[in-house]
Design a protein around this motif. Structure first.
Motif, PDB file in Angstrom:
ATOM      1  N   ALA A 197       0.839  -1.206   0.000  1.00 54.74           N
ATOM      2  CA  ALA A 197       0.000   0.000   0.000  1.00 54.74           C
ATOM      3  C   ALA A 197       0.867   1.247   0.000  1.00 54.74           C
ATOM      4  O   ALA A 197       0.569   2.224  -0.707  1.00 54.74           O
ATOM      5  N   ARG A 198       1.969   1.254   0.772  1.00 57.26           N
ATOM      6  CA  ARG A 198       2.876   2.395   0.786  1.00 57.26           C
ATOM      7  C   ARG A 198       3.510   2.595  -0.571  1.00 57.26           C
ATOM      8  O   ARG A 198       3.667   3.717  -1.052  1.00 57.26           O
ATOM      9  N   GLY A 199       3.901   1.463  -1.210  1.00 51.06           N
ATOM     10  CA  GLY A 199       4.529   1.558  -2.531  1.00 51.06           C
ATOM     11  C   GLY A 199       3.579   2.156  -3.558  1.00 51.06           C
ATOM     12  O   GLY A 199       3.974   2.983  -4.385  1.00 51.06           O
ATOM     13  N   VAL A 200       2.313   1.748  -3.536  1.00 53.62           N
ATOM     14  CA  VAL A 200       1.326   2.282  -4.468  1.00 53.62           C
ATOM     15  C   VAL A 200       1.110   3.766  -4.225  1.00 53.62           C
ATOM     16  O   VAL A 200       1.020   4.569  -5.152  1.00 53.62           O
ATOM     17  N   ALA A 201       1.056   4.164  -2.935  1.00 51.83           N
ATOM     18  CA  ALA A 201       0.852   5.569  -2.593  1.00 51.83           C
ATOM     19  C   ALA A 201       2.018   6.427  -3.070  1.00 51.83           C
ATOM     20  O   ALA A 201       1.824   7.542  -3.579  1.00 51.83           O
ATOM     21  N   GLU A 202       3.254   5.900  -2.942  1.00 51.64           N
ATOM     22  CA  GLU A 202       4.423   6.652  -3.368  1.00 51.64           C
ATOM     23  C   GLU A 202       4.452   6.826  -4.895  1.00 51.64           C
ATOM     24  O   GLU A 202       4.819   7.882  -5.400  1.00 51.64           O
ATOM     25  N   VAL A 203       4.038   5.802  -5.605  1.00 48.64           N
ATOM     26  CA  VAL A 203       3.992   5.884  -7.068  1.00 48.64           C
ATOM     27  C   VAL A 203       2.937   6.889  -7.507  1.00 48.64           C
ATOM     28  O   VAL A 203       3.125   7.691  -8.430  1.00 48.64           O
ATOM     29  N   ALA A 204       1.780   6.870  -6.822  1.00 51.29           N
ATOM     30  CA  ALA A 204       0.702   7.790  -7.153  1.00 51.29           C
ATOM     31  C   ALA A 204       1.120   9.234  -6.859  1.00 51.29           C
ATOM     32  O   ALA A 204       0.722  10.146  -7.536  1.00 51.29           O
TER      33      ALA A 204
END
Length: 204
Positions: A197-204
């Motif tokens: 979830a953190r990785g997706v948020a950082e990409v977004a």
């Protein structure tokens, strides 16, 4: 000494927020220990849909590996709940392992933050469908090798290669009968889901 108003407001917000509840799915092939895992760790009376195996399953459910001890089968789901700390409750949903009940998986996995794919290392091929299912739906999962009678035929690294799962997907050894080991596997699912979830948020 007077308290900082902002600290008081933050504490009040956290108190109102209360505990967090998340859904975890326990999946895998026929007879790998899903019901055992859920019932071993749940803090409430487990709900299971285990029914005796009948002659109707002959030629459909292969019990040659799981042995004579396998006399029942899950036809719908298993359900349990466990707390991790004081503020996190995991609701566990075990899936049926037979292909003829796979139509139920979409309902059981709806809203899940992650999953455990429980594997019998004697029958690796039977977990491919579960791995593919979660990969296609982008649901974080860990692979847990169930050590039947303390034995495992393949190392986690060998299983990772065989299943071709990504390097960030945890692959671990466990004993579905042991509450402490199951809790470690569940904590691994939560950590993996949070990292994703953190990785997706950082990409977004």
């Amino acid at each position: 000494m007077a308290s900082n108003p902002s600290d008081t407001a933050t504490a009040a917000t956290e108190t109102r927020r209360g505990p967090t509840s998340v859904k975890i799915v326990v999946a895998g092939g026929f007879g790998v220990g899903k019901t055992t895992m859920v019932t071993a760790v749940t803090e409430i009376t487990p709900f299971t849909t285990e029914v005796p195996m009948t002659e109707a399953s002959l030629g459909v459910d292969d019990t040659s590996i799981v042995g004579e001890r396998k006399t029942t089968t899950t036809v719908a789901m298993d359900f349990g709940r466990i707390s991790l700390g004081n503020d996190l409750y995991l609701y566990l949903f075990g899936t049926p392992g037979q292909e003829r009940f796979s139509f139920m998986w979409d309902d059981l996995t709806a809203g899940a933050v992650g999953a455990i794919v429980l594997v019998d290392s004697r029958r690796l091929a039977e977990c491919f469908d579960a791995v593919n299912y979660f990969e296609q739906r982008d649901i974080p999962f860990v692979v847990a090798l169930n050590c039947f009678d303390g034995n495992v035929l393949h190392s986690p690294d060998a299983v990772r290669q065989a299943l071709q799962v990504t390097e960030d997907t945890p692959v671990l050894l466990t004993d579905a009968r042991d509450k402490s080991q199951v809790k470690v596997a569940l904590a691994s699912v939560v950590r993996h889901a949070m990292a994703r979830a953190r990785g997706v948020a950082e990409v977004a």
